[in-house]
Design an enzyme around this catalytic site. Sequence first.
Site, PDB file in Angstrom:
ATOM      1  N   GLN A 115       0.836  -1.208   0.000  1.00 20.20           N
ATOM      2  CA  GLN A 115       0.000   0.000   0.000  1.00 20.20           C
ATOM      3  C   GLN A 115       0.865   1.250   0.000  1.00 20.20           C
ATOM      4  OE1 GLN A 115      -2.389   0.252   3.560  1.00 20.20           O
ATOM      5  NE2 GLN A 115      -3.647   1.907   2.773  1.00 20.20           N
ATOM      6  N   TYR A 117       0.592   4.688   0.290  1.00 21.74           N
ATOM      7  CA  TYR A 117      -0.128   5.914   0.658  1.00 21.74           C
ATOM      8  C   TYR A 117       0.830   6.904   1.341  1.00 21.74           C
ATOM      9  CZ  TYR A 117      -5.024   4.221   0.066  1.00 21.74           C
ATOM     10  OH  TYR A 117      -6.228   3.781  -0.407  1.00 21.74           O
ATOM     11  N   GLU A 235     -10.603  -1.533   5.707  1.00 21.73           N
ATOM     12  CA  GLU A 235      -9.464  -1.947   6.541  1.00 21.73           C
ATOM     13  C   GLU A 235      -9.881  -2.759   7.762  1.00 21.73           C
ATOM     14  OE1 GLU A 235      -5.192   0.326   6.463  1.00 21.73           O
ATOM     15  OE2 GLU A 235      -6.811   1.335   7.457  1.00 21.73           O
TER      16      GLU A 235
END
Length: 383
Positions: A115, A117, A235
Amino acid sequence: MDFGFAAGDEVFRGEARAWLGANVSDTADRRAWERTLGKAGWIGIGWGESGYGNRSATLTQQVVWAEEYARSGAPPRSGHIGEKLLAPTLLAHGTDEQKARFLPPVAVGEELWCQGYSEPGAGSDLAGVRTKAERASDGTYRVSGQKIWTSLAHEADWCFVLARTDPESVRHHGLSFLLVPMDQPGRIEVRPIRQMTGTSDFNEVFFDGAHARVEHVVGGEGAGWKVAMSLLGFERGVSTLAQQIGFAQELGRVVETAVRSGAVGDPVVRERLVRQWAELRVMRWNALRTLGRAGDAGAPSVAKLLWGGWHQRLGELAMQVRGAAAGVGPVEWSASAPYGLDEAQHLFLFSRADTIYGGSDQVQRTIIAERVLGLPREPKGVV
Ligand SMILES: Cc1cc2nc3c(=O)[nH]c(=O)nc-3n(C[C@H](O)[C@H](O)[C@H](O)COP(=O)(O)OP(=O)(O)OC[C@H]3O[C@@H](n4cnc5c(N)ncnc54)[C@H](O)[C@@H]3O)c2cc1C
């Protein structure tokens, strides 16, 4: 919806338990384990009737599987970012071609994801992302910038990257959600970050003109913020209950140690042990109460706030019940535990991260203040 296990779920539990009992081993090869799970049809059981997952399990069966997985002592999953975060996002926002290309390799445990981010200047304030993706003359994107704290980037085949495709844009405008292959020597560099446990579970990732294809932008150019936020909504959920199975096991071992070391003779320790147990029960009832109930704006934040602090206090208690010996190490050195930490020491040190990732405690309190209590929004700095 009231949450309750159905009669057939016990049959499913028996099947899950039998399979895990026969297949969980001490193997350190986490990729091979993903393939084993995929081959037996245990990945993507929560993808509904999409046709891309394996068996289709009800919500309660997904909880049962996650609980049995935690109980079995199976290794932590390397494939959870692809299965639990990327896949539901693609099912919600992806094109048919994106689903057909990316979901099957996740379902068989062949392709692992990370991920992309957080950045050095964009963590809690994710809209501060500065990584750029510019269109090259051949129509593909060139991604440049730095991500940080990227879990499993050293194992991943692909990364979903939140990047700025409109160079003039600010904040959450002009961002796109790109699927970027990690095997790009010279254009992507992964540098492990050594944690205080001695291990490296996450990394810095440097993109220097990394290629990404136009058809691999999810939700269309400029829709990155919407897609990224939708992913964060996936999540939590069924994994909360499974996580509590692991917590109960850890608490059980702390209690055992307290009995063995004689620490239970201390009334303060006894009180703290009982408090941990009672709070875990409360977290379980809260998770059961809110599971499958959409639209409860504060529920995920309350759950995160409860378990992050709870787990940190358990780590502190695990050290306290060992007495002065807890501060001494190393015991034995190995690749997976280079500082030779024992379980209590590892729990104590690693749980410091629990109130940071997945949204820090402060951020969760702001969400509860604004979305549940309706307090005035917190002032933002000048942008
Ligand atoms: C174990 C672990 C794994 C991670 N894995 C990934 C991953 O795979 N991919 C990824 O992209 N990221 C990952 N992260 C990063 C994680 O999302 C960020 O650490 C988190 O969002 C916090 O951002 P930050 O570290 O930049 O801290 P900051 O946002 O700089 O926060 C620093 C401190 O300031 C506080 N703070 C910030 N804003 C406010 C505010 N408005 N009001 C009050 N207090 C505030 C925070 O609560 C914190 O205490 C991981 C982090 C950890 C610890």
